[in-house]
Design a protein around this motif. Structure first.
Motif, PDB file in Angstrom:
ATOM      1  N   ASP A  34      60.634  -4.502  85.160  1.00 44.23           N
ATOM      2  CA  ASP A  34      61.633  -5.354  84.510  1.00 44.23           C
ATOM      3  C   ASP A  34      63.067  -4.930  84.768  1.00 44.23           C
ATOM      4  O   ASP A  34      63.941  -5.755  84.938  1.00 44.23           O
ATOM      5  CB  ASP A  34      61.417  -5.379  82.996  1.00 44.23           C
ATOM      6  CG  ASP A  34      60.487  -6.492  82.579  1.00 44.23           C
ATOM      7  OD1 ASP A  34      60.257  -7.403  83.377  1.00 44.23           O
ATOM      8  OD2 ASP A  34      60.001  -6.442  81.441  1.00 44.23           O
ATOM      9  N   ASN A  35      63.315  -3.646  84.741  1.00 43.05           N
ATOM     10  CA  ASN A  35      64.689  -3.162  84.876  1.00 43.05           C
ATOM     11  C   ASN A  35      64.999  -2.665  86.278  1.00 43.05           C
ATOM     12  O   ASN A  35      65.974  -1.957  86.474  1.00 43.05           O
ATOM     13  CB  ASN A  35      64.947  -2.053  83.856  1.00 43.05           C
ATOM     14  CG  ASN A  35      64.841  -2.586  82.448  1.00 43.05           C
ATOM     15  OD1 ASN A  35      65.347  -3.665  82.152  1.00 43.05           O
ATOM     16  ND2 ASN A  35      64.160  -1.851  81.584  1.00 43.05           N
ATOM     17  N   LYS A  36      64.174  -3.030  87.232  1.00 39.10           N
ATOM     18  CA  LYS A  36      64.383  -2.615  88.619  1.00 39.10           C
ATOM     19  C   LYS A  36      64.972  -3.771  89.416  1.00 39.10           C
ATOM     20  O   LYS A  36      64.847  -4.933  89.062  1.00 39.10           O
ATOM     21  CB  LYS A  36      63.061  -2.167  89.254  1.00 39.10           C
ATOM     22  CG  LYS A  36      62.400  -1.021  88.537  1.00 39.10           C
ATOM     23  CD  LYS A  36      63.226   0.236  88.633  1.00 39.10           C
ATOM     24  CE  LYS A  36      62.513   1.406  87.970  1.00 39.10           C
ATOM     25  NZ  LYS A  36      63.303   2.611  88.005  1.00 39.10           N
ATOM     26  N   ASN A  37      65.636  -3.429  90.522  1.00 35.45           N
ATOM     27  CA  ASN A  37      66.304  -4.414  91.368  1.00 35.45           C
ATOM     28  C   ASN A  37      65.623  -4.537  92.721  1.00 35.45           C
ATOM     29  O   ASN A  37      65.420  -3.536  93.413  1.00 35.45           O
ATOM     30  CB  ASN A  37      67.762  -4.007  91.580  1.00 35.45           C
ATOM     31  CG  ASN A  37      68.528  -3.934  90.284  1.00 35.45           C
ATOM     32  OD1 ASN A  37      68.596  -4.902  89.549  1.00 35.45           O
ATOM     33  ND2 ASN A  37      69.095  -2.776  89.990  1.00 35.45           N
ATOM     34  N   LEU A  38      65.290  -5.761  93.092  1.00 34.57           N
ATOM     35  CA  LEU A  38      64.714  -6.082  94.393  1.00 34.57           C
ATOM     36  C   LEU A  38      65.759  -6.829  95.201  1.00 34.57           C
ATOM     37  O   LEU A  38      66.344  -7.795  94.716  1.00 34.57           O
ATOM     38  CB  LEU A  38      63.472  -6.957  94.218  1.00 34.57           C
ATOM     39  CG  LEU A  38      62.922  -7.655  95.467  1.00 34.57           C
ATOM     40  CD1 LEU A  38      62.415  -6.642  96.483  1.00 34.57           C
ATOM     41  CD2 LEU A  38      61.824  -8.642  95.091  1.00 34.57           C
ATOM     42  N   VAL A  39      65.993  -6.383  96.446  1.00 31.98           N
ATOM     43  CA  VAL A  39      66.890  -7.079  97.362  1.00 31.98           C
ATOM     44  C   VAL A  39      66.114  -7.412  98.621  1.00 31.98           C
ATOM     45  O   VAL A  39      65.491  -6.543  99.225  1.00 31.98           O
ATOM     46  CB  VAL A  39      68.141  -6.235  97.710  1.00 31.98           C
ATOM     47  CG1 VAL A  39      69.019  -6.965  98.715  1.00 31.98           C
ATOM     48  CG2 VAL A  39      68.933  -5.886  96.458  1.00 31.98           C
ATOM     49  N   ASP A  40      66.142  -8.689  99.001  1.00 28.47           N
ATOM     50  CA  ASP A  40      65.476  -9.151 100.227  1.00 28.47           C
ATOM     51  C   ASP A  40      66.549  -9.590 101.210  1.00 28.47           C
ATOM     52  O   ASP A  40      67.225 -10.597 101.007  1.00 28.47           O
ATOM     53  CB  ASP A  40      64.528 -10.303  99.906  1.00 28.47           C
ATOM     54  CG  ASP A  40      63.702 -10.743 101.118  1.00 28.47           C
ATOM     55  OD1 ASP A  40      63.900 -10.187 102.216  1.00 28.47           O
ATOM     56  OD2 ASP A  40      62.874 -11.651 100.949  1.00 28.47           O
ATOM     57  N   ILE A  41      66.711  -8.814 102.288  1.00 29.56           N
ATOM     58  CA  ILE A  41      67.684  -9.120 103.332  1.00 29.56           C
ATOM     59  C   ILE A  41      67.010 -10.044 104.335  1.00 29.56           C
ATOM     60  O   ILE A  41      65.983  -9.703 104.906  1.00 29.56           O
ATOM     61  CB  ILE A  41      68.149  -7.842 104.068  1.00 29.56           C
ATOM     62  CG1 ILE A  41      68.549  -6.742 103.109  1.00 29.56           C
ATOM     63  CG2 ILE A  41      69.231  -8.167 105.094  1.00 29.56           C
ATOM     64  CD1 ILE A  41      69.781  -6.994 102.316  1.00 29.56           C
ATOM     65  N   GLY A  42      67.602 -11.208 104.566  1.00 26.71           N
ATOM     66  CA  GLY A  42      66.994 -12.185 105.472  1.00 26.71           C
ATOM     67  C   GLY A  42      65.844 -12.889 104.786  1.00 26.71           C
ATOM     68  O   GLY A  42      64.750 -13.004 105.327  1.00 26.71           O
ATOM     69  N   CYS A  43      66.098 -13.383 103.590  1.00 24.77           N
ATOM     70  CA  CYS A  43      65.045 -13.943 102.736  1.00 24.77           C
ATOM     71  C   CYS A  43      64.541 -15.309 103.196  1.00 24.77           C
ATOM     72  O   CYS A  43      63.532 -15.794 102.687  1.00 24.77           O
ATOM     73  CB  CYS A  43      65.541 -14.046 101.308  1.00 24.77           C
ATOM     74  SG  CYS A  43      66.923 -15.191 101.106  1.00 24.77           S
ATOM     75  N   GLY A  44      65.229 -15.943 104.138  1.00 27.19           N
ATOM     76  CA  GLY A  44      64.798 -17.266 104.596  1.00 27.19           C
ATOM     77  C   GLY A  44      64.803 -18.256 103.451  1.00 27.19           C
ATOM     78  O   GLY A  44      65.784 -18.370 102.723  1.00 27.19           O
ATOM     79  N   ASN A  45      63.693 -18.928 103.257  1.00 25.34           N
ATOM     80  CA  ASN A  45      63.618 -19.940 102.187  1.00 25.34           C
ATOM     81  C   ASN A  45      63.316 -19.330 100.819  1.00 25.34           C
ATOM     82  O   ASN A  45      63.238 -20.044  99.831  1.00 25.34           O
ATOM     83  CB  ASN A  45      62.604 -21.025 102.525  1.00 25.34           C
ATOM     84  CG  ASN A  45      61.193 -20.492 102.678  1.00 25.34           C
ATOM     85  OD1 ASN A  45      60.889 -19.372 102.285  1.00 25.34           O
ATOM     86  ND2 ASN A  45      60.328 -21.297 103.267  1.00 25.34           N
ATOM     87  N   GLY A  46      63.125 -18.010 100.748  1.00 26.05           N
ATOM     88  CA  GLY A  46      62.944 -17.327  99.474  1.00 26.05           C
ATOM     89  C   GLY A  46      61.521 -17.320  98.936  1.00 26.05           C
ATOM     90  O   GLY A  46      61.258 -16.700  97.904  1.00 26.05           O
TER      91      GLY A  46
END
Length: 108
Positions: free
Chosen positions: A3-15
């Motif tokens: 819950d309190n963590k951060n996810l970053v997707d570089i080049g996520c496209g359509n998500g």
């Protein structure tokens, strides 16, 4: 629970992959999609934050990401060194499993 963590997707496209990962691992609030243009699928969770990059700078704070993923887009970076520096800058510097960086490129 992440819950309190951060996810970053570089080049996520359509998500859609980001959306699936965030649900699978319970990243409930802090999910960021980074892309050069916005073509997020309408089914992507509204809580996912989207940011445009110019391929050189990522508009995210230092050491924010507990998990940074970058699947199959590294070969598209216009400035490989700049983007790798940016990915390292935004990813927390802590030992696994507290933080992780996952890069994957196409093999030829």
């Amino acid at each position: 629970n992440l819950d309190n963590k951060n996810l970053v997707d570089i080049g996520c496209g359509n998500g859609l992959l980001t959306n699936k990962i965030s649900k699978l691992y319970n990243f409930n609030k802090n999910v960021y999609c980074i892309e050069t243009i916005n073509y997020l699928d309408k089914s992507v969770n509204d809580s996912i934050k989207f940011s445009i990059t110019d391929g050189k700078k990522i508009n995210i704070n230092n050491n924010l990401a507990d998990l940074t993923i970058c699947f199959l887009v590294i070969h598209h970076f216009t400035s490989m060194d700049s983007m790798i520096d940016e990915i390292i800058r935004i990813t927390k510097h802590a030992p696994f499993p507290k933080t992780a960086l996952i890069l994957r490129r196409i093999s030829r």
